[in-house]
Design a protein around this motif. Structure first.
Motif, PDB file in Angstrom:
ATOM      1  N   ALA A 176      71.109  -8.474  13.187  1.00  8.43           N
ATOM      2  CA  ALA A 176      70.239  -7.302  13.067  1.00  8.43           C
ATOM      3  C   ALA A 176      69.259  -7.466  11.903  1.00  8.43           C
ATOM      4  O   ALA A 176      68.077  -7.143  12.040  1.00  8.43           O
ATOM      5  N   GLN A 177      69.752  -7.985  10.789  1.00 12.58           N
ATOM      6  CA  GLN A 177      68.881  -8.205   9.633  1.00 12.58           C
ATOM      7  C   GLN A 177      67.819  -9.259   9.961  1.00 12.58           C
ATOM      8  O   GLN A 177      66.646  -9.087   9.642  1.00 12.58           O
ATOM      9  N   GLU A 178      68.246 -10.338  10.616  1.00  6.56           N
ATOM     10  CA  GLU A 178      67.313 -11.402  11.009  1.00  6.56           C
ATOM     11  C   GLU A 178      66.205 -10.862  11.905  1.00  6.56           C
ATOM     12  O   GLU A 178      65.041 -11.259  11.787  1.00  6.56           O
ATOM     13  N   LEU A 179      66.557  -9.939  12.808  1.00  7.28           N
ATOM     14  CA  LEU A 179      65.595  -9.377  13.757  1.00  7.28           C
ATOM     15  C   LEU A 179      64.857  -8.159  13.211  1.00  7.28           C
ATOM     16  O   LEU A 179      63.906  -7.676  13.828  1.00  7.28           O
ATOM     17  N   GLY A 180      65.328  -7.646  12.066  1.00  4.95           N
ATOM     18  CA  GLY A 180      64.720  -6.456  11.490  1.00  4.95           C
ATOM     19  C   GLY A 180      64.979  -5.209  12.317  1.00  4.95           C
ATOM     20  O   GLY A 180      64.117  -4.326  12.405  1.00  4.95           O
ATOM     21  N   LEU A 181      66.172  -5.121  12.912  1.00  2.64           N
ATOM     22  CA  LEU A 181      66.504  -4.002  13.795  1.00  2.64           C
ATOM     23  C   LEU A 181      67.704  -3.226  13.273  1.00  2.64           C
ATOM     24  O   LEU A 181      68.625  -3.809  12.699  1.00  2.64           O
ATOM     25  N   PRO A 182      67.712  -1.910  13.518  1.00  5.41           N
ATOM     26  CA  PRO A 182      68.895  -1.125  13.168  1.00  5.41           C
ATOM     27  C   PRO A 182      70.010  -1.362  14.186  1.00  5.41           C
ATOM     28  O   PRO A 182      69.755  -1.787  15.315  1.00  5.41           O
ATOM     29  N   ILE A 183      71.233  -1.056  13.765  1.00  4.36           N
ATOM     30  CA  ILE A 183      72.391  -1.145  14.657  1.00  4.36           C
ATOM     31  C   ILE A 183      72.779   0.266  15.050  1.00  4.36           C
ATOM     32  O   ILE A 183      72.976   1.130  14.185  1.00  4.36           O
ATOM     33  N   ARG A 184      72.885   0.501  16.337  1.00  3.65           N
ATOM     34  CA  ARG A 184      73.370   1.786  16.841  1.00  3.65           C
ATOM     35  C   ARG A 184      74.846   1.616  17.166  1.00  3.65           C
ATOM     36  O   ARG A 184      75.219   0.776  17.974  1.00  3.65           O
ATOM     37  N   SER A 185      75.655   2.429  16.544  1.00  9.31           N
ATOM     38  CA  SER A 185      77.099   2.396  16.703  1.00  9.31           C
ATOM     39  C   SER A 185      77.497   3.426  17.763  1.00  9.31           C
ATOM     40  O   SER A 185      77.233   4.615  17.601  1.00  9.31           O
ATOM     41  N   ILE A 186      78.109   2.966  18.852  1.00 14.74           N
ATOM     42  CA  ILE A 186      78.463   3.843  19.965  1.00 14.74           C
ATOM     43  C   ILE A 186      79.982   4.042  20.000  1.00 14.74           C
ATOM     44  O   ILE A 186      80.729   3.060  20.106  1.00 14.74           O
ATOM     45  N   PRO A 187      80.451   5.289  19.923  1.00 12.55           N
ATOM     46  CA  PRO A 187      81.896   5.535  19.970  1.00 12.55           C
ATOM     47  C   PRO A 187      82.517   5.021  21.269  1.00 12.55           C
ATOM     48  O   PRO A 187      81.916   5.155  22.345  1.00 12.55           O
ATOM     49  N   ALA A 188      83.703   4.443  21.161  1.00 11.75           N
ATOM     50  CA  ALA A 188      84.398   3.895  22.332  1.00 11.75           C
ATOM     51  C   ALA A 188      84.561   4.948  23.421  1.00 11.75           C
ATOM     52  O   ALA A 188      84.451   4.632  24.617  1.00 11.75           O
ATOM     53  N   GLU A 189      84.807   6.201  23.022  1.00 16.64           N
ATOM     54  CA  GLU A 189      84.981   7.260  24.012  1.00 16.64           C
ATOM     55  C   GLU A 189      83.726   7.465  24.848  1.00 16.64           C
ATOM     56  O   GLU A 189      83.797   7.846  26.015  1.00 16.64           O
ATOM     57  N   MET A 190      82.566   7.244  24.251  1.00 16.43           N
ATOM     58  CA  MET A 190      81.308   7.402  24.969  1.00 16.43           C
ATOM     59  C   MET A 190      81.112   6.271  25.994  1.00 16.43           C
ATOM     60  O   MET A 190      80.537   6.477  27.054  1.00 16.43           O
ATOM     61  N   LEU A 191      81.611   5.084  25.645  1.00 18.80           N
ATOM     62  CA  LEU A 191      81.483   3.945  26.552  1.00 18.80           C
ATOM     63  C   LEU A 191      82.464   4.035  27.714  1.00 18.80           C
ATOM     64  O   LEU A 191      82.169   3.565  28.821  1.00 18.80           O
ATOM     65  N   ALA A 192      83.615   4.643  27.472  1.00 14.37           N
ATOM     66  CA  ALA A 192      84.655   4.734  28.496  1.00 14.37           C
ATOM     67  C   ALA A 192      84.126   5.458  29.725  1.00 14.37           C
ATOM     68  O   ALA A 192      83.403   6.446  29.623  1.00 14.37           O
ATOM     69  N   GLU A 193      84.449   4.929  30.859  1.00 15.87           N
ATOM     70  CA  GLU A 193      84.085   5.506  32.155  1.00 15.87           C
ATOM     71  C   GLU A 193      82.613   5.357  32.512  1.00 15.87           C
ATOM     72  O   GLU A 193      82.187   5.845  33.554  1.00 15.87           O
ATOM     73  N   MET A 194      81.798   4.711  31.661  1.00 19.88           N
ATOM     74  CA  MET A 194      80.402   4.466  32.040  1.00 19.88           C
ATOM     75  C   MET A 194      80.379   3.411  33.131  1.00 19.88           C
ATOM     76  O   MET A 194      81.081   2.400  33.045  1.00 19.88           O
ATOM     77  N   GLN A 195      79.593   3.649  34.141  1.00 17.61           N
ATOM     78  CA  GLN A 195      79.439   2.676  35.225  1.00 17.61           C
ATOM     79  C   GLN A 195      78.528   1.553  34.737  1.00 17.61           C
ATOM     80  O   GLN A 195      77.505   1.812  34.102  1.00 17.61           O
ATOM     81  N   THR A 196      78.909   0.325  35.033  1.00 15.06           N
ATOM     82  CA  THR A 196      78.104  -0.827  34.620  1.00 15.06           C
ATOM     83  C   THR A 196      77.846  -1.736  35.818  1.00 15.06           C
ATOM     84  O   THR A 196      78.597  -1.727  36.793  1.00 15.06           O
TER      85      THR A 196
END
Length: 122
Positions: A49-69
């Protein structure tokens, strides 16, 4: 807003993360990188992230659960409740109306995955 979601093993290297991201479409136009909260502080992710100059978005595991991929990993499904951490994190971080524009790509050493989504950022 274009966001790269990253899934990786805790001991993945910056090179593995970079390779997965490059395979998924590269960093051009990205507004952020995202991953599951418990890995957001990983040294390799912080370095990329530092190399790319981008922020990191932290996503709670509960939010990822059950998401269709678009892709499915049985191991990831059992652990996180979604088929791909990279795809789910990218879509979750990209905001309303997010759509996957690059499905999960895997580094050659199989230590990291990346996917890219685009949304309104909200």
């Amino acid at each position: 807003m274009k966001v790269a979601g990253l899934g990786f093993r805790r001991n993945a290297s910056v090179a593995s993360l970079r390779e997965a991201l490059d395979t998924a479409g590269g960093p051009n136009g990205l507004a952020a990188v995202a991953t599951v909260s418990d890995k957001a502080d990983a040294v390799a992710l912080q370095a990329l992230a530092q190399e790319l100059g981008l922020p990191i978005r932290s996503i709670p595991a509960e939010m990822l659960a059950e998401m269709q991929t678009a892709t499915q990993s049985g191991f990831i499904k059992a652990r996180f409740g979604t088929g791909s951490v990279a795809e789910a994190a990218a879509v979750a971080a990209a905001g309303r109306g997010a759509r996957l524009i690059s499905a999960r790509a895997v580094s050659q050493d199989r230590m990291a995955t990346a996917a890219i989504a685009e949304g309104d950022g909200e």
